[in-house]
Scaffold this active site. Structure first.
Site, PDB file in Angstrom:
ATOM      1  N   ALA A 147      46.147  -9.275   7.745  1.00 47.11           N
ATOM      2  CA  ALA A 147      46.282  -8.394   8.716  1.00 47.11           C
ATOM      3  C   ALA A 147      46.397  -8.638  10.121  1.00 47.11           C
ATOM      4  O   ALA A 147      45.432  -9.579  10.734  1.00 47.11           O
ATOM      5  CB  ALA A 147      45.222  -7.430   8.540  1.00 47.11           C
ATOM      6  N   GLY A 148      47.232  -8.296  10.910  1.00 47.38           N
ATOM      7  CA  GLY A 148      47.145  -8.538  12.359  1.00 47.38           C
ATOM      8  C   GLY A 148      48.231  -9.520  13.081  1.00 47.38           C
ATOM      9  O   GLY A 148      48.449  -9.490  14.257  1.00 47.38           O
ATOM     10  N   ASN A 173      52.320  -8.064   5.789  1.00 48.05           N
ATOM     11  CA  ASN A 173      53.624  -7.503   5.229  1.00 48.05           C
ATOM     12  C   ASN A 173      54.183  -6.670   6.389  1.00 48.05           C
ATOM     13  O   ASN A 173      55.396  -7.058   6.443  1.00 48.05           O
ATOM     14  CB  ASN A 173      52.798  -6.182   4.453  1.00 48.05           C
ATOM     15  CG  ASN A 173      53.787  -5.098   3.826  1.00 48.05           C
ATOM     16  OD1 ASN A 173      53.516  -4.366   3.096  1.00 48.05           O
ATOM     17  ND2 ASN A 173      55.241  -5.270   3.980  1.00 48.05           N
ATOM     18  N   THR A 174      53.716  -5.892   7.190  1.00 49.16           N
ATOM     19  CA  THR A 174      54.216  -5.188   8.389  1.00 49.16           C
ATOM     20  C   THR A 174      55.070  -6.139   9.287  1.00 49.16           C
ATOM     21  O   THR A 174      56.144  -5.841   9.763  1.00 49.16           O
ATOM     22  CB  THR A 174      53.210  -4.419   9.174  1.00 49.16           C
ATOM     23  OG1 THR A 174      52.302  -3.628   8.554  1.00 49.16           O
ATOM     24  CG2 THR A 174      53.680  -3.632  10.289  1.00 49.16           C
ATOM     25  N   GLY A 226      48.541  -3.741  10.781  1.00 52.45           N
ATOM     26  CA  GLY A 226      49.969  -3.245  11.212  1.00 52.45           C
ATOM     27  C   GLY A 226      49.757  -3.312  12.795  1.00 52.45           C
ATOM     28  O   GLY A 226      50.892  -2.989  13.333  1.00 52.45           O
ATOM     29  N   LYS A 260      43.351  -7.866  -5.403  1.00 54.29           N
ATOM     30  CA  LYS A 260      43.028  -7.895  -3.912  1.00 54.29           C
ATOM     31  C   LYS A 260      42.234  -6.745  -3.545  1.00 54.29           C
ATOM     32  O   LYS A 260      42.758  -5.298  -3.613  1.00 54.29           O
ATOM     33  CB  LYS A 260      44.081  -7.878  -2.853  1.00 54.29           C
ATOM     34  CG  LYS A 260      44.093  -7.989  -1.507  1.00 54.29           C
ATOM     35  CD  LYS A 260      45.008  -7.701  -0.634  1.00 54.29           C
ATOM     36  CE  LYS A 260      44.573  -7.607   0.950  1.00 54.29           C
ATOM     37  NZ  LYS A 260      45.357  -6.835   1.429  1.00 54.29           N
TER      38      LYS A 260
END
Length: 283
Positions: free
Chosen positions: A212-213, A234-235, A186, A125
């Site tokens: 993301a987001g 992830n976050t 995040g 990635k």
């Protein structure tokens, strides 16, 4: 609905106990020639320990897990806990990422290190960041790195802006999946530009995965309802009050969103439409 390289052939709906259903095994995600059942990809950072990482990954049902090579031990340090002991490569597809890289050269070097550590592993990635405040992709450096890595034999999944032109260019370079952000990394802001994602999805011939987001399960469902092939997060899981429970919620959201996309939502209208027919009333 365009057929893309990221979609396995879909079976026709079948009737089960009087209801029409589409069997899940016939709707698979294909990346770099490999087929996956799960469309939820998860990260491995920010968890309190490796055991929580393992439990959350299992609850998410993820088959692809991404690893920050510059921050996570996968064999670089023999005296430290190794992520691969809890997420073994014979069970999961390990997706090394270039998190923390701000130049094409750094990203390429990191991918080559990952290939060496993982015995010739080709799937990576790519992310090249513009600055530490926004963590937005640096697109000129991303394009440069993508060209080098593809030429070097890597299968590149690439983090990028939600710009349809840039996304198409990355596809043309030869990236096996394009991963536009929904919002800053995040941030948990959810899908901020549905039009851009729709435009990218409609014109793509490779899998499109939101990266993301995402902040909660409804964000993941929206991404899938728009036609994205998957979601990486992830976050949203690791920083939740109860990460393992959130991982389970995200799994269900991705599955529900995908099924809703395949089912086809009703058109939006500004006026009411009775759910019961008005013709043929008994009285």
């Amino acid at each position: 609905m365009n057929a893309r390289a990221g979609d396995a052939p879909r079976a026709s709906p079948q009737r089960h106990n009087g209801a029409m259903t589409t069997p899940a095994p016939d709707d698979r995600l294909i990346i770099a020639g490999k087929t996956y059942r799960s469309r939820l990809l998860t990260g491995t950072g920010k968890f309190k320990d490796l055991d929580e990482t393992r439990r959350a990954t299992e609850a998410a049902g993820a088959e692809i897990v991404t690893v920050a090579i510059r921050r996570t031990n996968i064999g670089q340090n023999a005296n430290e806990p190794n992520l691969l002991d809890v997420l073994p490569p014979d069970r999961y597809t390990i997706l090394p990422n270039t998190a923390g890289c701000y130049t094409a050269d750094d990203a390429v070097r990191t991918c080559r290190l990952a290939r060496e550590l993982l015995d010739g592993h080709r799937l990576v990635k790519l992310e090249v960041l513009g600055d530490p405040k926004t963590l937005y992709p640096h697109m000129p450096e991303t394009l440069k790195a993508a060209e080098i890595l593809v030429a070097d034999g890597f299968d590149v999944m690439v983090y990028c802006t939600d710009d349809p032109i840039q996304a198409k260019r990355l596809e043309e370079i030869g990236c096996v999946a394009v991963m536009p952000l929904a919002a800053p990394i995040g941030s948990g802001l959810g899908i901020q530009n549905k039009w851009s994602l729709l435009e990218i999805v409609d014109n793509a011939k490779v899998p499109i995965l939101v990266d993301a987001g995402v902040g909660t399960a409804s964000d993941a469902a929206v991404a899938m309802e728009l036609g994205c092939d998957g979601v990486l997060m992830n976050t949203a899981i690791a920083s939740a009050k109860h990460p393992v429970l959130m991982a389970s919620a995200m799994r269900k959201a991705v599955e529900a969103g995908r099924e809703a996309f395949l089912a086809g939502r009703i058109p939006r209208k500004r006026y009411a439409s009775a759910s019961s027919p008005s013709d043929g009333l008994f009285f």
